[in-house]
Design an enzyme around this catalytic site. Structure first.
Site, PDB file in Angstrom:
ATOM      1  N   SER A 155      74.710  13.775  18.109  1.00 13.79           N
ATOM      2  CA  SER A 155      74.544  12.797  17.019  1.00 13.79           C
ATOM      3  C   SER A 155      75.092  13.415  15.748  1.00 13.79           C
ATOM      4  O   SER A 155      75.272  14.644  15.688  1.00 13.79           O
ATOM      5  CB  SER A 155      73.041  12.508  16.855  1.00 13.79           C
ATOM      6  N   TYR A 168      64.101  14.815  16.238  1.00 14.70           N
ATOM      7  CA  TYR A 168      65.333  14.275  16.837  1.00 14.70           C
ATOM      8  C   TYR A 168      66.518  15.191  16.499  1.00 14.70           C
ATOM      9  O   TYR A 168      67.302  15.572  17.371  1.00 14.70           O
ATOM     10  CB  TYR A 168      65.543  12.855  16.297  1.00 14.70           C
TER      11      TYR A 168
END
Ligand SMILES: NC(=O)c1ccc[n+]([C@@H]2O[C@H](COP(=O)([O-])OP(=O)(O)OC[C@H]3O[C@@H](n4cnc5c(N)ncnc54)[C@H](O)[C@@H]3O)[C@@H](O)[C@H]2O)c1
Length: 277
Positions: A155, A168
């Site tokens: 990401s 995350y």
């Protein structure tokens, strides 16, 4: 000419969102697909996860491309299930060439306020689940001796931190460490390992009311138009978000012969979010 002709690709998190898009893009370019997804809702995830119907629809769409597809309701947290699936898939489809470790979850909260359960759930799926996917597939790639391409889905949050996403972000940074290590370990086997690093993508993970509220705490009912105005300020290009196929095109490139000497890199697909941040 097809770009991944007669290759076999395993994609995790394949029921919906980017996972489905990766399956379709790879199938369009000649690959047979092993599509796996948990197909259950986790209570702590506040947006819809994949369902059995979603996964069946992915399979139908792959078949429409004239490619073979094997589906499984496997959980990437379950190493034995993944190993069993790989053995079955190799028997049925004749090997494995491409691995796309895409499945992941996201929850929000300040790092110090997360519960131990919230922390563990994200680590178990995003980081340990990705390692399980590697552990279940890489021995097969090595044994076959015909090289391969492994694409791990990180990401932009794997390249910098974002408030409310500490757990995350930690897992997505961890995936890059895993990729950089694996690319060195697997280079001698002609197995390439890279990450894609999506920015804001039009899937339920980024387009859901819980996340909208994170960006607009004072708006009791934020709409897609409201969030578009905010997301637009995060990118350099004149867009609020990208489509799953934009990421799939990067996955396809990394999986294909066009990237035959590309290994150990992270490819942001983010409309310039990182350069702006
Ligand atoms: N959407 C974004 O903006 C964005 C941005 C950067 C990175 N990502 C990453 O891209 C990947 C795909 O995300 P998406 O946006 O398509 O999300 P999504 O929620 O639409 O799809 C994820 C899929 O993974 C499946 N899944 C979740 N846990 C699983 C498990 N334990 N085992 C098997 N399958 C499981 C879900 O059921 C779902 O079908 C994720 O790794 C995510 O972290 C997404």
């Amino acid at each position: 000419m097809a770009r991944v002709p007669n290759k076999v690709a395993l994609v995790t998190g394949a029921a919906k969102g980017m996972g489905r898009s990766h399956c379709l893009r790879l199938a369009e370019e000649g690959a047979d697909i092993i599509a796996l997804d948990f197909c259950k809702q986790k209570d702590d995830v506040k947006y819809p996860m994949g369902t059995a119907d979603d996964l069946a629809e992915t399979a139908e769409l792959v078949k429409k491309q004239g490619r073979r597809v094997l589906t499984s309701h496997a959980d990437i947290r379950d190493l034995e299930a993944l190993q069993g699936l790989v053995a079955e898939a190799v028997d049925t489809l004749g090997g494995l060439d491409i691995v796309v470790a895409n499945a992941g979850i996201s929850t929000v909260g300040h790092a110090w306020e997360l519960s131990a359960e919230q922390w563990q759930a994200v680590v178990d799926t995003n980081l340990t689940g990705t390692w399980n996917t590697i552990k279940a597939t890489v021995p097969q790639l090595i044994e076959q001796g015909r090289g391969g391409s492994v694409v791990l889905v990180s990401s932009v949050a794997g390249l910098r931190g974002f408030p409310g996403m500490g757990h995350y972000s930690a897992t997505k940074h961890g995936i890059i460490g895993l990729m950089q290590t694996l690319s060195q370990e697997l280079g001698p086997h002609n197995i390439r390992v890279n990450t894609v690093n999506p920015g804001l993508i039009n899937t339920d993970m980024s387009m859901n009311p819980t996340l909208f509220k994170q960006f607009m705490p004072d708006n009791p009912n934020p709409s897609e138009e409201d969030i578009a105005a905010i997301y637009k300020h995060l990118t350099v290009l004149d867009i609020a978000w990208l489509e799953p196929v934009d990421v799939s095109n990067a996955v396809l490139w990394l999986a294909s012969e066009e990237a035959r000497y590309i290994t150990g890199i992270s490819v942001p697909v983010d409309g310039g979010q990182l350069v702006r941040a």
